[in-house]
Design a protein around this motif. Structure first.
Motif, PDB file in Angstrom:
ATOM      1  N   LEU A  83       0.823  -1.208   0.000  1.00 42.36           N
ATOM      2  CA  LEU A  83       0.000   0.000   0.000  1.00 42.36           C
ATOM      3  C   LEU A  83       0.859   1.260   0.000  1.00 42.36           C
ATOM      4  N   ASP A  84       2.126   1.116   0.382  1.00 41.00           N
ATOM      5  CA  ASP A  84       2.996   2.286   0.495  1.00 41.00           C
ATOM      6  C   ASP A  84       3.865   2.532  -0.739  1.00 41.00           C
ATOM      7  N   ALA A  85       3.743   1.687  -1.764  1.00 43.62           N
ATOM      8  CA  ALA A  85       4.510   1.869  -2.993  1.00 43.62           C
ATOM      9  C   ALA A  85       3.720   1.269  -4.150  1.00 43.62           C
ATOM     10  N   ASP A  86       3.952   1.803  -5.347  1.00 45.36           N
ATOM     11  CA  ASP A  86       3.279   1.213  -6.504  1.00 45.36           C
ATOM     12  C   ASP A  86       4.061  -0.003  -6.984  1.00 45.36           C
ATOM     13  N   LEU A  87       3.626  -0.599  -8.077  1.00 41.29           N
ATOM     14  CA  LEU A  87       4.269  -1.814  -8.580  1.00 41.29           C
ATOM     15  C   LEU A  87       5.655  -1.565  -9.161  1.00 41.29           C
ATOM     16  N   ASP A  88       6.024  -0.304  -9.320  1.00 42.36           N
ATOM     17  CA  ASP A  88       7.373   0.046  -9.736  1.00 42.36           C
ATOM     18  C   ASP A  88       8.200   0.471  -8.527  1.00 42.36           C
ATOM     19  N   GLY A  89       7.755   0.112  -7.337  1.00 40.99           N
ATOM     20  CA  GLY A  89       8.391   0.530  -6.093  1.00 40.99           C
ATOM     21  C   GLY A  89       9.853   0.194  -5.988  1.00 40.99           C
ATOM     22  N   GLY A  90      10.265  -0.890  -6.609  1.00 42.27           N
ATOM     23  CA  GLY A  90      11.667  -1.267  -6.544  1.00 42.27           C
ATOM     24  C   GLY A  90      12.576  -0.248  -7.183  1.00 42.27           C
ATOM     25  N   VAL A  91      12.065   0.468  -8.191  1.00 40.36           N
ATOM     26  CA  VAL A  91      12.869   1.477  -8.875  1.00 40.36           C
ATOM     27  C   VAL A  91      13.163   2.631  -7.919  1.00 40.36           C
ATOM     28  N   GLY A  92      12.118   3.184  -7.311  1.00 35.91           N
ATOM     29  CA  GLY A  92      12.285   4.324  -6.417  1.00 35.91           C
ATOM     30  C   GLY A  92      13.044   3.977  -5.149  1.00 35.91           C
TER      31      GLY A  92
ATOM     32  N   LYS B 126      15.070  -1.973 -12.575  1.00 39.84           N
ATOM     33  CA  LYS B 126      15.590  -0.925 -13.449  1.00 39.84           C
ATOM     34  C   LYS B 126      14.467   0.009 -13.894  1.00 39.84           C
ATOM     35  N   ALA B 127      14.813   1.268 -14.071  1.00 39.88           N
ATOM     36  CA  ALA B 127      13.844   2.282 -14.496  1.00 39.88           C
ATOM     37  C   ALA B 127      13.576   2.185 -15.998  1.00 39.88           C
ATOM     38  N   ALA B 128      12.475   2.768 -16.430  1.00 37.60           N
ATOM     39  CA  ALA B 128      12.117   2.948 -17.832  1.00 37.60           C
ATOM     40  C   ALA B 128      11.970   1.641 -18.610  1.00 37.60           C
ATOM     41  N   LEU B 129      11.415   0.618 -17.995  1.00 37.18           N
ATOM     42  CA  LEU B 129      11.135  -0.617 -18.706  1.00 37.18           C
ATOM     43  C   LEU B 129       9.776  -0.534 -19.381  1.00 37.18           C
ATOM     44  N   THR B 130       9.600  -1.312 -20.423  1.00 32.51           N
ATOM     45  CA  THR B 130       8.310  -1.385 -21.115  1.00 32.51           C
ATOM     46  C   THR B 130       8.053  -2.836 -21.495  1.00 32.51           C
ATOM     47  N   GLY B 131       6.830  -3.098 -21.928  1.00 32.44           N
ATOM     48  CA  GLY B 131       6.479  -4.408 -22.462  1.00 32.44           C
ATOM     49  C   GLY B 131       6.692  -5.549 -21.490  1.00 32.44           C
ATOM     50  N   TRP B 132       7.269  -6.638 -22.033  1.00 26.62           N
ATOM     51  CA  TRP B 132       7.464  -7.849 -21.231  1.00 26.62           C
ATOM     52  C   TRP B 132       8.355  -7.618 -20.022  1.00 26.62           C
TER      53      TRP B 132
ATOM     54  N   GLN C   7       8.980  -7.284 -14.209  1.00 26.05           N
ATOM     55  CA  GLN C   7       9.387  -6.547 -13.009  1.00 26.05           C
ATOM     56  C   GLN C   7       8.215  -6.386 -12.049  1.00 26.05           C
ATOM     57  N   ARG C   8       7.048  -6.061 -12.566  1.00 21.80           N
ATOM     58  CA  ARG C   8       5.873  -5.894 -11.710  1.00 21.80           C
ATOM     59  C   ARG C   8       5.402  -7.229 -11.129  1.00 21.80           C
ATOM     60  N   THR C   9       5.499  -8.293 -11.899  1.00 18.12           N
ATOM     61  CA  THR C   9       5.183  -9.624 -11.370  1.00 18.12           C
ATOM     62  C   THR C   9       6.109  -9.947 -10.203  1.00 18.12           C
ATOM     63  N   CYS C  10       7.393  -9.688 -10.388  1.00 19.71           N
ATOM     64  CA  CYS C  10       8.373  -9.941  -9.321  1.00 19.71           C
ATOM     65  C   CYS C  10       8.106  -9.061  -8.103  1.00 19.71           C
ATOM     66  N   TRP C  11       7.696  -7.817  -8.313  1.00 19.09           N
ATOM     67  CA  TRP C  11       7.435  -6.908  -7.186  1.00 19.09           C
ATOM     68  C   TRP C  11       6.246  -7.414  -6.359  1.00 19.09           C
TER      69      TRP C  11
END
Length: 170
Positions: A50-59, A66-72, A77-81
């Protein structure tokens, strides 16, 4: 304190079910996030933090994110998060202890091995606990053990239920 220990045991099967469901749904939830953005809509957010979005690992500069990923790659990355933080929303909202007005009644911290023990109390006088231990293994790895309710309210509202046992890199 006895009450919270019993409550902890009663909540354990629900917690395990929520965590397993988070793992199972993580690919679908990550796929949905590609359409809706890095925060899942509504109660689906409870499958992650609840305290971070699915890209929380980047921030948070988590190794391997890693930042600025797209697609698969973004989907992976979001599955892993989600798998890294399974069911934290459920653990906070449904199984958590209220943070407002809660206090730490007792705190014991040792460095060798690293142990932390907390007894906390809600504003209504309900006592609950948190135990954390990093047990050294080998090659810079530790066995991370968290039991009870986390001593910090990461979402600002609740101390989330914790049953976390797994490897950790130093």
């Amino acid at each position: 304190m006895v009450w919270s220990a019993l409550l902890y045991i009663v909540y354990l099967p629900a917690n395990i079910a929520f965590v397993l469901l988070s793992y199972a749904l993580s690919p679908l939830l990550a796929g949905l996030s590609l359409l809706t953005g890095p925060k899942l809509p509504g109660v689906l957010r409870w499958f992650s933090t609840l305290d971070a979005d699915l890209d929380g690992g980047v921030g948070q500069r988590v190794m391997g994110y890693k930042a600025a990923l797209t697609g698969w790659r973004l989907w992976w990355q979001r599955t892993c998060w989600i798998c890294r933080n399974p069911a934290h929303g459920w653990q906070s909202e449904l199984l958590g202890m209220p943070a407002a007005g809660s206090i730490i009644v007792r705190q014991v911290i040792s460095e060798t091995p690293k142990n932390q023990w907390y007894v906390m109390e809600t504003a209504k006088g309900v006592r609950f606990f948190c135990f954390k231990r990093d047990q050294p293994l080998f090659g810079g790895y530790y066995l991370k053990v968290w039991l009870g309710w986390v001593n910090k309210a990461y979402d600002g509202r609740n101390h989330h239920y914790a049953f976390q046992i797994g490897p950790k890199r130093a």
